[in-house]
Design an enzyme around this catalytic site. Structure first.
Site, PDB file in Angstrom:
ATOM      1  N   ASP A  41       0.472  -1.508   0.345  1.00  0.00           N
ATOM      2  CA  ASP A  41      -0.351  -0.288   0.139  1.00  0.00           C
ATOM      3  C   ASP A  41       0.966   1.373   0.113  1.00  0.00           C
ATOM      4  OD1 ASP A  41      -2.203   2.276   0.127  1.00  0.00           O
ATOM      5  OD2 ASP A  41      -2.687   0.995   2.559  1.00  0.00           O
ATOM      6  N   ASN A  43      -0.583   4.559  -0.281  1.00  0.00           N
ATOM      7  CA  ASN A  43      -0.879   5.613  -0.505  1.00  0.00           C
ATOM      8  C   ASN A  43      -0.821   5.396   1.715  1.00  0.00           C
ATOM      9  OD1 ASN A  43      -2.693   4.753  -1.014  1.00  0.00           O
ATOM     10  ND2 ASN A  43      -3.493   6.065  -2.411  1.00  0.00           N
ATOM     11  N   ASP A  45      -4.174   4.140   2.272  1.00  0.00           N
ATOM     12  CA  ASP A  45      -5.420   4.300   2.241  1.00  0.00           C
ATOM     13  C   ASP A  45      -5.838   2.426   2.522  1.00  0.00           C
ATOM     14  OD1 ASP A  45      -4.754   2.974  -0.207  1.00  0.00           O
ATOM     15  OD2 ASP A  45      -6.784   3.774  -1.235  1.00  0.00           O
ATOM     16  N   ASP A  49      -1.308  -0.924  -3.606  1.00  0.00           N
ATOM     17  CA  ASP A  49      -1.426  -0.239  -5.631  1.00  0.00           C
ATOM     18  C   ASP A  49      -0.012  -0.502  -5.902  1.00  0.00           C
ATOM     19  OD1 ASP A  49       0.464   1.714  -3.686  1.00  0.00           O
ATOM     20  OD2 ASP A  49      -1.544   2.159  -3.441  1.00  0.00           O
ATOM     21  N   ASP A 210      -6.731 -14.754 -18.566  1.00  0.00           N
ATOM     22  CA  ASP A 210      -7.795 -15.246 -18.168  1.00  0.00           C
ATOM     23  C   ASP A 210      -8.668 -15.875 -17.852  1.00  0.00           C
ATOM     24  OD1 ASP A 210      -8.868 -15.182 -14.565  1.00  0.00           O
ATOM     25  OD2 ASP A 210     -10.240 -14.336 -16.023  1.00  0.00           O
ATOM     26  N   GLU A 269      -4.600 -19.438 -18.339  1.00  0.00           N
ATOM     27  CA  GLU A 269      -5.072 -20.191 -17.122  1.00  0.00           C
ATOM     28  C   GLU A 269      -6.395 -20.657 -18.106  1.00  0.00           C
ATOM     29  OE1 GLU A 269      -7.984 -19.160 -13.239  1.00  0.00           O
ATOM     30  OE2 GLU A 269      -8.451 -18.120 -16.129  1.00  0.00           O
TER      31      GLU A 269
HETATM   32  C1  GLC Z   1     -10.260 -17.363 -13.289  1.00  0.00           C
HETATM   33  C2  GLC Z   1      -9.425 -16.017 -11.890  1.00  0.00           C
HETATM   34  C3  GLC Z   1     -10.522 -15.742 -10.814  1.00  0.00           C
HETATM   35  C4  GLC Z   1     -11.442 -14.688 -11.521  1.00  0.00           C
HETATM   36  C5  GLC Z   1     -12.498 -15.998 -12.163  1.00  0.00           C
HETATM   37  C6  GLC Z   1     -13.038 -14.944 -13.290  1.00  0.00           C
HETATM   38  O1  GLC Z   1     -10.214 -17.980 -12.324  1.00  0.00           O
HETATM   39  O2  GLC Z   1      -8.134 -16.837 -12.047  1.00  0.00           O
HETATM   40  O3  GLC Z   1      -9.475 -14.776  -9.924  1.00  0.00           O
HETATM   41  O4  GLC Z   1     -12.941 -14.517 -10.464  1.00  0.00           O
HETATM   42  O5  GLC Z   1     -10.844 -15.904 -13.362  1.00  0.00           O
HETATM   43  O6  GLC Z   1     -12.689 -13.810 -13.770  1.00  0.00           O
END
Ligand code: GLC
Length: 509
Positions: A41, A43, A45, A49, A210, A269
């Site tokens: 962090d 800043n 808060d 970041d 993702d 992923e």
């Molecule tokens: C992937 C990400 C996860 C997210 C999902 C939807 O599995 O690692 O964190 O919730 O996609 O975007």
């Protein structure tokens, strides 16, 4: 037996490392995942970041990582921690500005650290201007609207369809605030090519994609035929009409030349049924890497580790790609908790870091952090929690740095008292700390070369050679004798120098 200077017992003076500049840097890279909201962090808060992340780069250089992967920091309502993007070309003000991002990339590069960013192409946020237009009845074909839902279920629980005010339904394989984009629409494809170029032009070295197995849905959106929460159990085991469809590979074949023209990489992923299906995402005309979740999901057991290692190496070899290894990330219980002890977690880490290919670390694992299981329900933010009672918040608790610089005040999730003993500050000068163990391991890892050759070993013991290094992981109930020089061990050895149960060691003749 000698104990070398690099053993976890004597760690004086581990300096930053020179990162070799090579086109193939990623093939054996150690990539450190930063979950920006929880990392550092800058800043004060209570939310991590990009300024905080930048301030921690020297720490990461000293740790010895080759690259960082930043989970999403884009403009977002944070309905799913930022995996719900409302502007793919900007930084959420809670995380900073584009200027902060540029400064982070510049300083990372100056330290020899590459920068990978997350890209979320399967769905946008419902706050994205495109979805707002769709709700107003315009350009709905950028998303997947139908007059009636099918039986598809959300990964976060409940139906994957939500009805809008005029009676139509839209598809969201995750939260209702994450509508699935329609990748049959060329406008969507063109938009993502543009987004990729936007970040490549800002100097990123790659993308973590993702839900890389998503995007394309089977023609006609056929029913699965399993309901009541059973679909999510099929994920990664059985074919599903909304994941791992052949058409998704065309997208990566379009992206690959763009990535190549910038010397950047893509890592998928992808939750798929087998290492064979996973290997389809990587190779010379698609992505460079895919996460090996089989390894992460394996029991702490010699037989299951060995089976997965063999299969993963064989499949990746067939397509000429390196495999990857990962034990923790922002979606799973931390491996200290999954394995039920820090000793086993460190042994698992030594196994992972000795394998050929690239390894991914999750922020805080170098401190030996465990899962925070007792967060009050009202503080949990994972959208899956309301729908399934399961939550990923416990691995997203902010990283404890200690007092002084970057100490957290009112972190967005509370840190447990027990972590006071695990702060980076508390571990910095302790030669036996988990932090110094990781530093030593990453430094020594650079000396591993060549393919893996298994050695004969009793049940419960994994032993292999790579070049002149030997790796032994003892998951049996008896001590196992070691020979040669001990380079590093994941825990104390027995008085006679043998390797106790739940311990791993790297040796050389
Ligand atoms: C992937 C990400 C996860 C997210 C999902 C939807 O599995 O690692 O964190 O919730 O996609 O975007």
């Amino acid at each position: 037996m000698k104990v070398s200077e690099n053993s976890c017992l004597t760690l004086a003076g581990l300096a930053g490392h020179p990162s070799p500049v090579s086109d193939n840097w990623w093939r054996d890279a150690v990539v450190y995942q930063i979950y920006p909201r929880s990392f550092a962090d800058g800043n004060g808060d209570g939310t991590g970041d990009l300024i905080g992340a930048r301030q921690k780069l020297p720490y990461l250089a000293e740790l010895g990582v080759d690259a960082i992967w930043l989970s999403p920091f884009y403009t977002s309502p944070l309905a799913d921690g930022g995996y719900d993007v409302s502007d793919y070309r900007d930084v959420d003000p809670r995380f900073g500005t584009l200027g902060d991002f540029d400064a982070l990339v510049e300083q990372a590069h100056a330290l020899g650290i590459r920068v990978i960013v997350d890209i979320v192409p399967n769905h946008s946020s419902s706050a994205h201007p495109w979805f707002q237009e769709a709700l107003a009845g315009k350009n709905r074909d950028r998303y997947i609207f139908r007059d009636a839902p099918n039986d598809w279920e959300s990964i976060f629980g409940g139906p994957a369809w939500t009805q809008v005010s005029d009676g139509q339904w839209y598809l969201h394989l995750f939260d209702p605030e994450q509508p699935d984009l329609n990748w049959e629409n060329p406008e969507v494809r063109a938009e993502f090519v543009d987004i990729i170029r936007f970040w490549l032009d800002r100097g990123v070295d790659g993308f973590r994609i993702d839900v890389a197995h998503g995007m394309i849905k089977a023609d006609g959106l056929p029913d699965v035929g399993a309901r009541d929460g059973r679909q999510v159990e099929l994920l990664g085991h059985e074919p599903l009409p909304y994941f791992d469809q052949d058409g998704v590979h065309e997208i990566y074949r379009e992206w690959r030349p763009i990535l190549d023209s910038y010397g950047a990489i893509g890592v998928a992923e992808a939750w798929v049924e087998s290492p064979q299906r996973l290997a389809r995402y990587i190779g010379s005309d698609e992505l460079h890497q895919a996460f090996n979740f089989d390894f992460m999901m394996a029991e702490f057991d010699a037989k299951s580790f060995r089976g997965i290692i063999d299969k993963s190496l064989a499949e990746a070899d067939l397509v000429g790609a390196p495999t990857t290894w990962v034990l923790s990330n922002h979606d799973r219980y931390r491996h200290v908790t999954r394995y039920d002890s820090l000793a086993k977690a460190k042994a698992g880490t030594l196994l992972m870091l000795a394998l050929p290919g690239s390894a991914y670390l999750y922020n805080g694992e170098e401190l030996g952090l465990d899962e925070v299981l007792d967060l009050p329900d009202e503080l949990r933010e994972d959208p899956a929690f309301k729908r399934t009672g399961e939550s990923r918040d416990g691995c997203r608790v902010p990283i404890p740095w200690g007092t002084g610089d970057l100490a957290w005040t009112n972190p967005w999730l509370p840190q447990p008292e027990r972590w006071n003993a695990l702060t980076a500050q508390a571990q910095e000068n302790d030669p036996a700390s988990t932090l110094n163990f990781y530093r030593a391991a990453l430094k020594l890892r650079r000396g591993f070369n060549g393919p893996l050759h298994w050695l004969n070993a009793p049940d419960g013991v994994l032993a292999f050679k790579r070049g002149d290094r030997t790796v032994v992981v003892n998951i049996s109930e008896q001590d196992y004798p070691l020979t040669g020089e001990i380079l590093l061990a994941s825990g104390p050895l027995s008085t006679d120098g043998s390797l106790p149960p739940n311990t791993a060691a790297w040796t050389k003749p």
